[in-house]
Motif scaffolding. Structure first.
Motif, mmCIF file in Angstrom:
data_model
loop_
_atom_site.group_PDB
_atom_site.id
_atom_site.type_symbol
_atom_site.label_atom_id
_atom_site.label_comp_id
_atom_site.label_asym_id
_atom_site.label_seq_id
_atom_site.Cartn_x
_atom_site.Cartn_y
_atom_site.Cartn_z
ATOM 1 N N LEU A 82 0.831 -1.199 0.000
ATOM 2 C CA LEU A 82 0.000 0.000 0.000
ATOM 3 C C LEU A 82 0.869 1.254 0.000
ATOM 4 O O LEU A 82 1.988 1.248 0.525
ATOM 5 N N LYS A 103 0.651 0.488 -8.944
ATOM 6 C CA LYS A 103 0.111 1.130 -7.744
ATOM 7 C C LYS A 103 -0.513 2.495 -8.026
ATOM 8 O O LYS A 103 -1.235 3.035 -7.178
ATOM 9 N N PRO A 157 -4.942 0.683 -3.910
ATOM 10 C CA PRO A 157 -3.941 0.388 -2.874
ATOM 11 C C PRO A 157 -3.383 1.637 -2.191
ATOM 12 O O PRO A 157 -2.179 1.774 -2.023
#
Length: 237
Positions: A112, A140, A152
């Motif tokens: 994340l 991401k 994320p």
């Protein structure tokens, strides 16, 4: 749910941005016109587009990134460390360095990204600047087709909202109310443009950016009701 997240799977980050040009007069005629149109609703009637240009770094179409600082937790037995590093200088180069970091170390579904107000500023700003420079988006940052729960990204400001959509809280205020020790900063965000263009002191900006990453991580720990980082646990690499 917040307590179940593995801290080693989170990359904390912050960016510093400035206008693409040192002053309004350096823009070509089309750029000046588009800047005026873009900001006409943000400016008060008595503020000209030229005078307002000092804030151009806020918009990815008229600004550029000069520093991306990141931090991540590592654990070895009972030893906890928070490692901080920065990419700075030429925007294309730093964006590619940041993308490489994501590709090599934060490329799995469990990983994340976390920033304060990141969902409204840092994450989209980085993505837009990558697209402008013809850099393919890393997984991401490529949100196309993702459902909200598949994105994320973590945002400490959003976590503090608790569903209150109109609530804005600065990182400095949030750190203060949560009892996070305030770092000894010699500048604030409003000074970045001047320090960059007039003082030519990028190192000072990098230090400021890294302090914000550390503060974001500290705030995140407080949101989990965990012990704050001690100075000895923070490693700059």
């Amino acid at each position: 749910m917040l307590y179940k997240l593995n801290l080693e799977h989170i990359l904390f980050l912050d960016i510093e941005t400035v206008p693409q040009e040192p002053d309004f007069s350096k823009l070509n005629e089309v750029g000046q016109e588009l800047w005026g149109q873009k900001t006409q609703y943000q400016r008060k009637d008595e503020i000209s587009a030229e005078d307002f240009y000092q804030r151009a770094g806020i918009w990815a179409e008229f600004g550029k990134i000069i520093c991306i600082s990141v931090g991540y937790f590592t654990f070895k037995g009972e030893t906890r460390n928070f490692r901080v590093t920065s990419f700075h200088g030429d925007e294309v180069h730093l964006l590619k360095q940041f993308k490489q970091l994501l590709k090599e170390h934060f490329n799995q579904a469990k990983h994340l990204l976390c920033a304060h107000n990141g969902k409204e500023f840092d994450f989209p700003y980085i993505a837009r600047r990558m697209v402008i420079h013809g850099i393919n988006l890393p997984y991401k940052l490529d949100l196309f087709g993702k459902k909200p729960w598949e994105v994320p990204h973590l945002d400490t400001m959003e976590l503090w909202k608790f569903g209150d959509y109109k609530h804005f809280t600065s990182l400095k205020l949030m750190a203060h109310v949560l009892g996070v020790p305030s770092p000894k900063e010699d500048m604030d965000g409003s000074m970045v443009r001047e320090v960059y263009y007039k003082d030519n002191d990028l190192d000072r900006i990098v230090s400021y950016c890294e302090l914000d990453v550390i503060t974001t991580a500290q705030v995140f720990l407080k949101l989990r009701n965990e012990e704050l980082l001690a100075d000895a646990e923070i490693k700059k690499v």
